[in-house]
Motif scaffolding. Structure first.
Motif, short mmCIF file in Angstrom:
data_model
loop_
_atom_site.label_atom_id
_atom_site.label_comp_id
_atom_site.label_asym_id
_atom_site.label_seq_id
_atom_site.Cartn_x
_atom_site.Cartn_y
_atom_site.Cartn_z
N TYR A 104 0.85 -1.71 -0.30
CA TYR A 104 -0.31 -0.41 0.07
C TYR A 104 1.23 1.02 -0.27
CZ TYR A 104 -3.79 -3.01 1.08
OH TYR A 104 -4.76 -4.30 0.92
N GLY A 105 1.94 1.41 0.31
CA GLY A 105 3.14 2.07 0.24
C GLY A 105 3.92 2.91 -0.91
N ILE A 106 3.99 1.42 -1.50
CA ILE A 106 5.18 1.47 -2.89
C ILE A 106 3.99 1.15 -3.80
CG2 ILE A 106 7.51 0.74 -3.51
CD1 ILE A 106 8.62 0.93 -0.82
N THR A 107 4.36 -0.26 -3.76
CA THR A 107 3.66 -0.79 -4.96
C THR A 107 2.30 -0.71 -6.08
OG1 THR A 107 4.45 -2.72 -3.76
CG2 THR A 107 3.74 -2.85 -6.16
N TRP A 108 1.26 -0.30 -5.05
CA TRP A 108 0.15 0.60 -5.75
C TRP A 108 0.11 1.36 -6.12
CZ3 TRP A 108 -3.84 -0.69 -7.85
CH2 TRP A 108 -4.69 -2.23 -7.41
N PRO A 109 0.95 2.54 -4.96
CA PRO A 109 0.95 4.40 -5.65
C PRO A 109 1.95 4.38 -6.56
CG PRO A 109 0.90 3.87 -3.03
CD PRO A 109 1.37 2.72 -3.69
N SER A 110 2.77 3.02 -7.13
CA SER A 110 3.22 3.06 -7.96
C SER A 110 3.28 2.83 -9.55
CB SER A 110 4.93 2.32 -7.80
OG SER A 110 5.47 2.80 -6.36
N ALA A 111 1.93 1.70 -9.23
CA ALA A 111 1.21 1.04 -9.76
C ALA A 111 0.09 2.48 -10.57
CB ALA A 111 0.18 -0.06 -9.89
N ILE A 112 -0.30 2.79 -9.32
CA ILE A 112 -1.12 3.84 -10.59
C ILE A 112 -0.27 5.65 -10.81
CG2 ILE A 112 -2.67 5.62 -9.60
CD1 ILE A 112 -3.36 3.70 -6.52
N LEU A 113 0.43 6.06 -10.20
CA LEU A 113 1.28 7.12 -11.11
C LEU A 113 1.95 6.59 -11.87
CD1 LEU A 113 3.22 8.57 -7.48
CD2 LEU A 113 1.13 9.18 -9.61
N THR A 114 2.68 5.34 -12.35
CA THR A 114 2.90 4.83 -13.46
C THR A 114 1.79 4.44 -15.06
OG1 THR A 114 4.63 3.19 -12.65
CG2 THR A 114 3.79 2.66 -14.80
N LEU A 115 0.34 4.18 -14.47
CA LEU A 115 -0.15 4.26 -15.14
C LEU A 115 -0.96 5.48 -15.56
CD1 LEU A 115 -2.59 2.33 -16.60
CD2 LEU A 115 -4.12 2.80 -15.06
N ILE A 116 -0.68 6.82 -14.97
CA ILE A 116 -1.13 8.13 -14.93
C ILE A 116 -0.47 8.84 -16.27
CG2 ILE A 116 -1.24 10.53 -14.05
CD1 ILE A 116 -3.00 9.07 -11.30
N PHE A 117 1.25 8.63 -14.97
CA PHE A 117 2.26 9.56 -16.34
C PHE A 117 2.22 8.95 -17.85
CE2 PHE A 117 3.49 11.21 -12.50
CZ PHE A 117 3.37 12.60 -12.25
N GLY A 118 2.09 7.34 -17.91
CA GLY A 118 2.14 6.59 -18.93
C GLY A 118 1.42 7.21 -20.38
N PRO A 119 -0.09 7.55 -20.48
CA PRO A 119 -1.05 8.16 -21.03
C PRO A 119 -0.13 9.59 -21.76
CG PRO A 119 -1.95 6.68 -19.94
CD PRO A 119 -0.65 6.72 -19.12
N VAL A 120 0.49 10.28 -20.18
CA VAL A 120 0.78 11.43 -20.58
C VAL A 120 1.58 11.20 -21.50
CG1 VAL A 120 1.86 13.86 -19.74
CG2 VAL A 120 -0.29 12.43 -18.17
N VAL A 121 3.11 10.41 -21.21
CA VAL A 121 3.92 10.17 -21.97
C VAL A 121 3.67 10.11 -23.86
CG1 VAL A 121 6.24 9.25 -22.66
CG2 VAL A 121 6.00 10.03 -20.28
N LEU A 122 2.91 9.07 -23.13
CA LEU A 122 1.79 8.59 -24.48
C LEU A 122 2.15 9.94 -25.85
CD1 LEU A 122 1.20 6.39 -27.07
CD2 LEU A 122 -0.89 6.68 -25.53
N PHE A 123 0.84 10.76 -25.38
CA PHE A 123 0.63 12.20 -25.98
C PHE A 123 1.26 13.23 -26.12
CE2 PHE A 123 -3.21 9.22 -24.40
CZ PHE A 123 -3.75 8.92 -25.63
N MET A 124 2.09 13.14 -24.99
CA MET A 124 2.59 14.69 -25.17
C MET A 124 3.88 14.44 -25.78
SD MET A 124 2.91 16.25 -21.54
CE MET A 124 4.45 17.50 -21.97
N GLY A 125 4.37 13.59 -26.07
CA GLY A 125 5.83 13.22 -27.15
C GLY A 125 4.90 12.41 -28.79
N GLY A 126 3.52 12.49 -29.01
CA GLY A 126 2.79 12.49 -30.23
C GLY A 126 3.10 11.03 -30.27
N TRP A 127 3.09 9.94 -29.22
CA TRP A 127 3.05 8.12 -29.89
C TRP A 127 1.82 7.59 -30.36
CZ3 TRP A 127 7.97 6.54 -30.91
CH2 TRP A 127 9.05 7.06 -30.31
N ASN A 128 1.45 8.54 -29.72
CA ASN A 128 -0.59 7.87 -29.97
C ASN A 128 -1.08 8.12 -31.78
OD1 ASN A 128 -0.31 10.77 -28.87
ND2 ASN A 128 -2.38 10.94 -30.43
#
Length: 180
Positions: free
Chosen positions: A57-81
């Motif tokens: 609850y302190g590391i793994t879940w928050p990291s999974a959620i933040l990975t899921l948030i920043f992944g699409p941000v990088v995808l769209f900002m980088g034009g990879w979509n």
């Protein structure tokens, strides 16, 4: 700004994987604690439960959620979509499929975590050792796809991944025989 979001995405991928690498180890230790004398077993399992909860609850879940948030941000900002369904973006599509399976693996760890916290031990330490290596397979596949991109053929990539999995399984069997 793109580079900052990409850096954050990578940081949370690393911490997420750290949690997914260590969590099954705690599962294994918790299962093996059941083989100890009752007083020792109780103390160890209480401690492992505390460690598992903090890690999960302190590391793994928050990291999974933040990975899921920043992944699409990088995808769209980088034009990879724009290229994900084109020839030059095939590597990204395959990577995203692996990421979906990685989240499925994450949820499987969550199920085992909830079982062990409730005193339910469905898997042996040997089974958990094998399951522990699944994150390694995902890590190698995803990193290879991201770094090598389209210059790797799908057939060679899959052959390499299957070969690595076979080597891992042999190593686990050797380790098991050495422990005896």
């Amino acid at each position: 700004m793109y580079e900052y979001f990409k850096a954050l995405h990578i940081i949370f991928i690393v911490t997420w994987f750290a949690g997914m690498f260590y969590m099954p180890r705690l599962f294994i230790y918790n299962v093996e604690a059941a083989e100890k004398l009752e007083a020792v077993k109780q103390i160890l399992q209480q401690q492992f439960t505390i460690m598992m909860k903090r890690l999960w609850y302190g590391i793994t879940w928050p990291s999974a959620i933040l990975t899921l948030i920043f992944g699409p941000v990088v995808l769209f900002m980088g034009g990879w979509n724009n290229v994900v369904f084109e020839e030059q973006g095939r590597w990204l599509l395959i990577k995203l499929i692996f990421v979906i399976f990685l989240y499925a693996y994450h949820f499987s760890l969550h199920i085992i975590f909830k079982q062990q916290v409730n005193g339910i031990f469905k898997y042996s330490s040997q089974q958990l050792r094998v399951w522990n290596e699944v994150a390694t397979i995902f890590l190698i596949a995803i990193v290879m796809l991201v770094v090598v991109k389209q210059s790797i053929s799908l057939i060679w990539g899959l052959a390499g991944l299957v070969s690595f999995m076979a080597i891992l399984m042999c190593a686990i069997k050797i380790y098991k025989s050495l422990r005896k």
